[in-house]
Each structure stands twice: as structure tokens, then as C-alpha cells.
Design a protein around this motif. Sequence first.
Motif, PDB file in Angstrom:
ATOM      1  N   ARG A 186       0.663  -1.128   0.294  1.00 55.60           N
ATOM      2  CA  ARG A 186      -0.046  -0.079  -0.427  1.00 55.60           C
ATOM      3  C   ARG A 186       0.734   1.336   0.061  1.00 55.60           C
ATOM      4  N   LEU A 187       2.445   1.041   0.677  1.00 56.42           N
ATOM      5  CA  LEU A 187       3.051   2.403   0.833  1.00 56.42           C
ATOM      6  C   LEU A 187       3.155   2.580  -0.453  1.00 56.42           C
ATOM      7  N   ILE A 188       3.377   1.251  -1.222  1.00 54.83           N
ATOM      8  CA  ILE A 188       4.061   1.427  -2.581  1.00 54.83           C
ATOM      9  C   ILE A 188       3.741   2.724  -3.605  1.00 54.83           C
ATOM     10  N   ARG A 189       2.070   2.123  -3.642  1.00 56.57           N
ATOM     11  CA  ARG A 189       1.515   3.252  -4.578  1.00 56.57           C
ATOM     12  C   ARG A 189       1.600   4.685  -4.214  1.00 56.57           C
ATOM     13  N   LEU A 190       2.120   4.473  -3.188  1.00 56.78           N
ATOM     14  CA  LEU A 190       1.808   6.554  -2.822  1.00 56.78           C
ATOM     15  C   LEU A 190       3.359   6.774  -4.239  1.00 56.78           C
ATOM     16  N   GLY A 191       3.941   5.934  -4.762  1.00 60.03           N
ATOM     17  CA  GLY A 191       5.065   6.030  -5.308  1.00 60.03           C
ATOM     18  C   GLY A 191       5.020   6.898  -6.395  1.00 60.03           C
ATOM     19  N   ASP A 192       5.961   8.089  -6.691  1.00 51.64           N
ATOM     20  CA  ASP A 192       5.621   8.887  -8.332  1.00 51.64           C
ATOM     21  C   ASP A 192       6.527   7.962  -9.158  1.00 51.64           C
ATOM     22  N   LYS A 193       6.434   8.654 -10.575  1.00 51.61           N
ATOM     23  CA  LYS A 193       6.957   7.760 -11.407  1.00 51.61           C
ATOM     24  C   LYS A 193       8.571   7.745 -11.804  1.00 51.61           C
ATOM     25  N   LYS A 194       9.335   8.465 -10.864  1.00 49.98           N
ATOM     26  CA  LYS A 194      10.561   8.478 -10.677  1.00 49.98           C
ATOM     27  C   LYS A 194      11.194   7.602  -9.683  1.00 49.98           C
ATOM     28  N   PHE A 195      10.015   7.215  -8.177  1.00 50.57           N
ATOM     29  CA  PHE A 195      10.124   5.416  -7.776  1.00 50.57           C
ATOM     30  C   PHE A 195       9.926   4.564  -8.559  1.00 50.57           C
ATOM     31  N   ASN A 196       9.151   4.397  -8.902  1.00 51.87           N
ATOM     32  CA  ASN A 196       8.584   3.472  -9.845  1.00 51.87           C
ATOM     33  C   ASN A 196       9.683   2.707 -10.789  1.00 51.87           C
ATOM     34  N   GLN A 197      10.126   3.885 -11.446  1.00 52.55           N
ATOM     35  CA  GLN A 197      11.565   3.502 -12.345  1.00 52.55           C
ATOM     36  C   GLN A 197      12.538   2.989 -11.784  1.00 52.55           C
ATOM     37  N   PHE A 198      12.927   3.452 -10.863  1.00 51.64           N
ATOM     38  CA  PHE A 198      14.372   3.092  -9.945  1.00 51.64           C
ATOM     39  C   PHE A 198      13.722   1.421  -8.834  1.00 51.64           C
ATOM     40  N   PHE A 199      12.538   1.510  -7.859  1.00 50.29           N
ATOM     41  CA  PHE A 199      11.955   0.211  -7.566  1.00 50.29           C
ATOM     42  C   PHE A 199      12.143  -0.335  -8.830  1.00 50.29           C
ATOM     43  N   ASP A 200      11.544  -0.112 -10.304  1.00 49.95           N
ATOM     44  CA  ASP A 200      11.513  -1.375 -10.873  1.00 49.95           C
ATOM     45  C   ASP A 200      12.313  -2.279 -11.776  1.00 49.95           C
ATOM     46  N   ALA A 201      13.759  -1.352 -11.660  1.00 56.95           N
ATOM     47  CA  ALA A 201      15.172  -1.586 -11.901  1.00 56.95           C
ATOM     48  C   ALA A 201      15.944  -2.845 -10.817  1.00 56.95           C
ATOM     49  N   THR A 202      15.090  -2.509  -9.290  1.00 60.82           N
ATOM     50  CA  THR A 202      15.878  -4.090  -8.384  1.00 60.82           C
ATOM     51  C   THR A 202      15.494  -5.384  -9.060  1.00 60.82           C
ATOM     52  N   ASN A 203      16.744  -5.729  -8.167  1.00 60.73           N
ATOM     53  CA  ASN A 203      16.282  -7.553  -7.998  1.00 60.73           C
ATOM     54  C   ASN A 203      14.992  -7.498  -7.267  1.00 60.73           C
ATOM     55  N   ASN A 204      13.929  -8.544  -7.563  1.00 62.19           N
ATOM     56  CA  ASN A 204      12.434  -8.753  -7.670  1.00 62.19           C
ATOM     57  C   ASN A 204      13.298  -9.952  -6.737  1.00 62.19           C
ATOM     58  N   GLY A 205      14.155 -10.549  -6.339  1.00 61.94           N
ATOM     59  CA  GLY A 205      14.722 -11.999  -5.196  1.00 61.94           C
ATOM     60  C   GLY A 205      15.086 -11.236  -4.205  1.00 61.94           C
ATOM     61  N   PHE A 206      14.903  -9.461  -3.684  1.00 60.72           N
ATOM     62  CA  PHE A 206      15.521  -9.316  -2.721  1.00 60.72           C
ATOM     63  C   PHE A 206      13.600  -9.165  -2.216  1.00 60.72           C
TER      64      PHE A 206
END
Length: 314
Positions: free
Chosen positions: A103-123
Motif C-alpha cells: 500500500r505504501l509503494i502505491r504512493l510512489g511517483d514515476k521516478k520511484f517506480n522507475q528505480f524500484f522496478d529496476a531492482t532485483n525482485n529476488g529481494f
Amino acid sequence: MSSLAVISGTGALSEQVRKVAEETSLLYTEYFIKPLLPNLEEPWRTLYKSKKLSAGILGLHPFKFSEIEEQLRKDRIQSIYFCGDFPKSQYFRVLMQQKIFGRLIRLGDKKFNQFFDATNNGFADPIRYYLALVNLLDSLGIKPMFARDLFPSFVTQEGDAGRIHAPPAIVASLPNLLVTLGRHIDIISPQRVNLSQAAIVDSGVIVEVETTGTDQLIDSYGTKSLIKRRIPFLLKPPSVDFNPALDQPTIGPTTVTKCMRAKIAGIVVCAETTIVIDKKQTLQLLDQAEMFLYSIPFRQLAQVYRENFDHTWE
């Protein structure tokens, strides 16, 4: 050094940083970037307005990376020190619940989503958030700083710190134990939920590994009355995966007290990267309990990691 930023928490280490900074006339800009409480659209502001934070701390929206970038550029920040202590009751228990963090992640802006989506989803998502923030800072050319470079009185030096010395056999076994621990964590925790890695070791065997925090690790070990203890010790090195300047392990009086109760004989950390809160009191407690505190030379640990792990930091 007004181009230095400090990412602060709300615990004893943050207060210690402020005190030493005042004593040494260190100039810096202090930011508070932490997603803390569920069901609040602006959770950081609640703590920012509380008495736990001193005046002058700049609260930033943790999921609005465009705003963070704008503020850091405005303040001409070139380097950063992570003072990452926080009340676990308000942070870990929240962030480790995927539904709440989602729910907190959904507060993110476009730049946040860009950097978050680029991280390893194994974490786990909280670690992905942290890595996204680190990558944002890296994109801005902001260099993470070690406590040893800013607050040298905070960190441990090589070798034994107290009156009681670590047994030579334990010191000799440390390089192999570091490799064993790093590989063990990769196997048992494919989705990492915290940055640090700590374990209880006895007779050259890893008895228990941290999963939700060092305090919980020590408490859990202490409840196991059937374990035959010889010279158990807490091994708390920097993570194999993450640059130690981004997550500098911390010990203090609470750590020592919990180890005493759990009948742990000593603590092993890494020199120059481990912060000791209230160092004088911590060392006094160690001596009173006849426990050792030994610090592995940083250069030795770095060499062990480089020689045995392809994915480690430089």
C-alpha cells in the motif's frame, strides 16, 4: 562540509551523531526519509513532528523520488551518511508485512517506480525500496560515507577492544566462517529481508542465523536451554551483498546485555565499519561480563569477500 547529507533515524545513534557533529562543528543537512506507519498517507510527517526528532531535520516523502532529487540538488549534496537506526516496533514489523508495504509503494511517483522496478525482485520489497533509494543517490553522483571518515570515535579498531581477548582459535577460524556464513545466507534466504548478516557461532559451527534482527537472533538463541555452549559468540560482519557504507552494523549496551543473558562469550565485528553506540558504556559492560569484542581488519574481510563471492561489493 555543508555538502554532506545525513539520512537519520530516531534512536540513540542519531542523537549521538548530532552531539558529535555539534562538538566538532561539522556542517551537514539532515534528512529523514523513512516509511514508518501503516494507514497514514504521510507517515513520515507523524514522526517528524514528534518530540523524538530535533528541530531542523528536513522530512522528505520516501516514495516521491522526484521531490527527494529536487531537494538534494537544491542543497548541492555531494556525499551522504546513512544513520540507519529506527524503532523496530515502528519500522521492521510494518515493512516486513508485504500487504502494508504494498500500500505504501502505491504512493510512489514515476521516478520511484522507475528505480524500484529496476531492482532485483529476488529481494523483499523493503530491501528493494532501500536499493532503489541508493540507486537514486548514485544517479545523482552522491557518495556514501563511512562513519570512520566522519565520526572515527564511533567505530571499532582492529583486534581486541576490551580487557578480555578473543581466543586465538576463534580469530584463526574467522576467514572460513565469513565464507560459510555468506554462502549459508544465500541458501536459506533467497529473498533477503534485511541487509545485515549475523549469526551465533560455537565450536566453529554456525548455530543460528539472523532473520529479523540481531536482537531477535540473540533472544532466540538464549531460549534454547538444551544447546551445549562452549564459547559461543555473535558474528556480525557487513553483508556480502551490500556496500558496507550503506548499512554499517551497529552494536551497543543493549547488544552486550542481551548477549550476557544468552550466555554468549563474545562479539566479533568488522573494524572501521561497525558503529558502537555509547562506546565507553559498551566496553565497560563487556569487561564486567568478561566478554570479548574482536574486530576483523576491514582489508582482510574485503579480501575474503572478493576471493569467494562473485556478487560482492568492491
